[in-house]
Design a protein around this motif. Structure first.
Motif, PDB file in Angstrom:
ATOM      1  N   ASN A 191      66.167  21.301  96.872  1.00 52.30           N
ATOM      2  CA  ASN A 191      65.219  22.046  96.044  1.00 52.30           C
ATOM      3  C   ASN A 191      65.576  23.521  95.924  1.00 52.30           C
ATOM      4  O   ASN A 191      65.128  24.212  95.010  1.00 52.30           O
ATOM      5  CB  ASN A 191      63.801  21.911  96.605  1.00 52.30           C
ATOM      6  N   GLN A 192      66.407  24.011  96.855  1.00 49.78           N
ATOM      7  CA  GLN A 192      66.784  25.421  96.828  1.00 49.78           C
ATOM      8  C   GLN A 192      68.112  25.642  96.126  1.00 49.78           C
ATOM      9  O   GLN A 192      68.291  26.618  95.405  1.00 49.78           O
ATOM     10  CB  GLN A 192      66.852  25.965  98.259  1.00 49.78           C
ATOM     11  N   TYR A 193      69.055  24.731  96.353  1.00 50.27           N
ATOM     12  CA  TYR A 193      70.384  24.869  95.758  1.00 50.27           C
ATOM     13  C   TYR A 193      70.660  23.674  94.854  1.00 50.27           C
ATOM     14  O   TYR A 193      70.427  22.533  95.227  1.00 50.27           O
ATOM     15  CB  TYR A 193      71.462  24.953  96.851  1.00 50.27           C
ATOM     16  N   ARG A 194      71.182  23.953  93.682  1.00 48.02           N
ATOM     17  CA  ARG A 194      71.472  22.879  92.734  1.00 48.02           C
ATOM     18  C   ARG A 194      72.755  23.194  91.978  1.00 48.02           C
ATOM     19  O   ARG A 194      72.912  24.263  91.410  1.00 48.02           O
ATOM     20  CB  ARG A 194      70.314  22.736  91.738  1.00 48.02           C
ATOM     21  N   THR A 195      73.730  22.238  92.024  1.00 48.03           N
ATOM     22  CA  THR A 195      74.970  22.386  91.269  1.00 48.03           C
ATOM     23  C   THR A 195      75.152  21.174  90.368  1.00 48.03           C
ATOM     24  O   THR A 195      74.392  20.206  90.434  1.00 48.03           O
ATOM     25  CB  THR A 195      76.191  22.493  92.209  1.00 48.03           C
TER      26      THR A 195
END
Length: 265
Positions: A191-195
């Motif tokens: 939910n914090q990091y998305r690639t």
């Protein structure tokens, strides 16, 4: 290769290999090829070993565009090595017939912080040097694309797509497609990091910029093909498909798809 007669042999000194190379030298003399001691005087650079040796031969001789690179393996499979020290008949056939052709492989042009610049034939890798993930802001043609967090990223050429890139589940790319591929190394997606979470193939006219986020892990390891570079405190890495191409010699009956099938299927 009739107009190319000056050859430089690139290999690691080994008694068993030396004996095989002696036989190759004899074949070369038979067809009036001259051995030179300095690669600057050569218009043929022949490496003896695996793909790693071939990559080193290209790098150590300065990515010569005016020379023809020939890869000779020592029994191991290779994508850059069409010839084998155990098959001298095939080597002699290449010297006297039209069963060979010249291929031109694209390279990557890389610059670090606007100062250090170098070429890659296989791939550029950017990895964390310590046991901690790090973040990279990814830009394509100057436009922000994503922020990556994980162990690192690999940018590969089409010929390099079968190497480190493939071990990361990257796509295998036809060398006839001038392009580069961006592949993640152990990305964090929550939910914090998305690639993107998938390999990204970019056209040859794109410019890729990797900006390392300075959060206490600003000492990445930068790899050019199979060689680690001593570049510290890196902030910005720019990558594009270079106009420089490497000329290699291969047998006409040994296509890229033959090599893929032989290596992986």
């Amino acid at each position: 290769m009739t107009n190319r007669k000056n050859a430089f042999l690139f290999y690691k000194k080994d008694e068993e290999l030396e004996e095989k190379i002696h036989k190759v030298r004899e074949i070369g003399r038979k067809y009036d090829y001259q051995l030179v001691e300095n690669p600057k005087d050569a218009n043929i650079i022949a490496s003896f070993g695996g793909d790693g040796t071939f990559l080193q031969s290209v790098r150590k001789t300065g990515f010569r565009e005016d020379a023809l690179y020939v890869g000779v393996n020592d029994g191991r499979l290779g994508f850059y090595t069409d010839f084998n020290t155990n098959d001298l008949e095939k080597i002699e056939l290449a010297l006297q017939s039209d069963q060979t052709e010249v291929l031109q492989y694209p390279t990557l042009e890389v610059s670090v912080d606007g100062t250090e610049s170098f070429q890659c034939l296989n791939e550029l890798s950017v990895r964390s040097q310590i046991i901690k993930t790090f973040a990279i802001d990814v830009y394509i043609d100057g436009l922000y694309f994503e922020t990556f967090r994980g162990d690192g990223m690999v940018v590969s050429t089409p010929t390099g797509s079968t190497a480190y890139n493939r071990s990361l589940s990257g796509a295998i790319v036809d060398p006839k497609l001038p392009s580069m591929q961006l592949t993640e190394i152990a990305s964090i997606n929550n939910n914090q990091y998305r690639t993107l979470g998938a390999p990204l193939i970019l056209n040859h006219d794109r410019e890729l910029t990797l900006k390392i986020v300075q959060d206490g892990n600003d000492h990445p390891i930068i790899g050019a093909d199979n060689e680690a570079l001593s570049i510290r405190h890196s902030h910005e890495i720019k990558v594009k498909v270079s106009n420089k191409k490497i000329k290699t010699l291969r047998m006409k009956d040994n296509l890229f798809l033959h090599k893929v099938r032989r290596s992986f299927l």
